[in-house]
Design an enzyme around this catalytic site. Structure first.
Site, short mmCIF file in Angstrom:
data_model
loop_
_atom_site.label_atom_id
_atom_site.label_comp_id
_atom_site.label_asym_id
_atom_site.label_seq_id
_atom_site.Cartn_x
_atom_site.Cartn_y
_atom_site.Cartn_z
N THR A 148 0.81 -1.11 -0.03
CA THR A 148 0.06 0.06 -0.14
C THR A 148 0.79 1.26 -0.03
O THR A 148 0.51 2.32 -0.91
CB THR A 148 -0.87 0.23 1.22
OG1 THR A 148 -1.74 -1.23 1.47
CG2 THR A 148 -1.87 1.23 1.08
N ASP B 12 -4.70 -0.53 -4.84
CA ASP B 12 -3.43 -0.15 -4.47
C ASP B 12 -2.54 -1.36 -5.01
O ASP B 12 -1.24 -1.15 -5.36
CB ASP B 12 -3.25 -0.18 -3.14
CG ASP B 12 -3.72 -1.55 -2.21
OD1 ASP B 12 -4.12 -2.31 -2.66
OD2 ASP B 12 -3.42 -1.63 -1.01
C1 GP9 Z 1 -2.29 -0.87 6.45
C2 GP9 Z 1 -2.69 -0.88 4.97
C3 GP9 Z 1 -2.32 -2.15 4.31
O1 GP9 Z 1 -2.16 0.36 6.89
O2 GP9 Z 1 -2.30 -0.05 4.34
O3 GP9 Z 1 -1.11 -2.48 4.12
P1 GP9 Z 1 -0.57 -3.49 3.03
O4 GP9 Z 1 -0.34 -4.95 3.74
O5 GP9 Z 1 -1.69 -3.74 2.10
O6 GP9 Z 1 0.61 -2.69 2.73
MN MN Z 2 -2.61 -2.64 0.39
#
Ligand code: GP9
Ligand code: MN
Length: 412
Positions: free
Chosen positions: A80, A254
């Site tokens: 993300t 994402d």
């Molecule tokens: C956690 C969310 C998820 O704050 O952004 O993270 P990821 O594991 O998908 O990088």
């Molecule tokens: Mn994510």
């Protein structure tokens, strides 16, 4: 060193694509509402399972939006956080680790900072601990005025599942935050429910899990469906609050949620063999831009997360000619349709290159001879340039006003 930076600036200027005159500034002064869709892959859009749509709301919403159906995520290990980095900087993430952790003190010329300079209030909203992915620190470098994090939400056992606050509750509680923001605002919402291992309470399962050999894929479908419901409620609430008509809305996935470990189950769902070509195509994520008053259109431009920054800034009437960026405006008539993934795979109008094999994009057949050769070099060059910007913190030496090296600092 200095000469590498000069080459890079030249490359950047050569790759700049003029904005489309009809679209430049079309959303000038509007609020921006951007939503990061956790682990959401494009194969869920417009797909039915046993006669039921996985994303009924999105399927309707894309009809009144610019929807890009050949849009790829470009993230690496930073997941993300990498997507946030790419979308707001139009730079590549690193091949190892997460820029959010390793280079949070760098000089960046990110879109929140640029929008701030243009009179916007900038905020990120995400109901997780503020230090997750080092966001609290990195957001200062990206130009955020405010980070609404877990302490800005009422989170309890009843409204949580899996990683935390359920998306519907997240959006509902976020409306109060949105309403207190000075306008125009740039706001980024990061969803969470559709996160591995895709847990959901029975009452929130609006579609049946699949019955493939992968529990992960089976449970992914209902959490994507739930997220879609949350989006629907969010848009309804924006309308009720009078925030819909003066905001442009951007949704993007994402990164992938289903890894190659689940290929066998994916075959059951897709009904086709998952070759390296198909695996690469599965890295497509949904991306749409909703502009009030404009008709919807699906565009098949080969595009990626890196293109969001120039595309958005141009819609808001902000030039990016002097920005160091590897993406290009998706409404530009001269868009280069060249997307490089962090592992060196790339996609052009004609080809998909991955794991050292060149495929015809239209058919997935292996292409003749050295068809991909010229692009291999360009892909590596871009990744290399981007890496050196990050590792050398080179934007310190870049004078954006004049589009050239800041020699005063460069001699240090
Ligand atoms: C956690 C969310 C998820 O704050 O952004 O993270 P990821 O594991 O998908 O990088
Ligand atoms: Mn994510």
């Amino acid at each position: 060193d200095g000469s590498e930076l000069t080459d890079m600036v030249n490359y950047n200027q050569a790759n700049y694509t003029e904005p489309n005159k009809d679209m430049f500034g079309i959303a000038k002064g509007k609020n921006v509402i951007m939503v990061s869709l956790e682990s959401t892959q494009a194969f869920t859009v417009n797909r039915e399972v046993d006669g039921e749509e996985i994303t009924p709301f999105l399927n309707d919403f894309i009809k009144e939006s610019f929807y890009f159906d050949n849009f790829y995520h470009q993230t690496g290990q930073g997941k993300t956080s990498d997507s946030e980095f790419i979308v707001e900087n139009s730079l590549y993430p690193l091949s190892r680790g997460a820029v959010f952790f390793t280079h949070s003190g760098n000089e960046f010329q990110a879109s929140p900072e640029i929008l701030k300079e243009n009179g916007y209030f900038t905020a990120s909203l995400h109901a997780n601990n503020k230090s997750f992915w080092n966001r609290d620190i990195m957001y200062q470098s990206l130009g955020y005025d405010r980070f609404y994090e877990i302490n800005d939400y009422e989170v309890n056992e009843d409204n949580s599942v899996g990683w935390g606050l359920k998306d519907i509750d997240f959006f509902e509680q976020s409306i109060a935050h949105l309403k207190e923001m000075p306008e125009p605002f740039y706001s980024k919402f990061i969803t969470l429910t559709n996160h591995f291992p895709f847990e959901l309470e029975e009452e929130d399962k609006l579609i049946e899990p699949l019955t493939t050999g992968s529990r992960t894929l089976n449970n992914f479908i209902p959490t994507v469906r739930y997220q879609d419901e949350a989006l629907k409620i969010f848009i309804e609430r924006l309308k009720e609050e009078g925030l819909y008509e003066n905001s442009i809305i951007i949704l993007y996935g994402d990164h992938n949620g289903i890894s190659e470990n689940h290929n066998k189950a994916m075959v059951e769902l897709l009904g086709e063999e998952v070759t390296p070509f198909v695996s690469t195509q599965l890295q497509r994520v949904p991306f749409l831009i909703h502009i009030p008053g404009m008709k919807g259109k699906t565009l098949s431009t080969v595009s990626g997360q890196m293109d969001i920054k120039p595309t958005l800034l141009h819609l808001l009437g902000i030039e990016t000619k002097n920005d160091i960026q590897f993406g290009s405006d998706l409404f530009s008539e001269k868009n280069n349709q060249f997307v490089v993934l962090r592992d060196g795979s790339f996609i052009t109008e004609e080809y998909v290159y991955t794991k050292e094999v060149c495929y015809e994009r239209a058919t997935g057949e292996v292409a003749d001879g050295n068809a991909c050769e010229p692009y291999i070099e360009q892909a590596n060059l871009e990744l290399q340039y981007s890496d050196s910007i990050i590792y050398g913190d080179l934007l310190r030496f870049y004078d954006k006003e004049n589009g050239m090296l800041d020699v005063r600092e460069d001699t240090n």
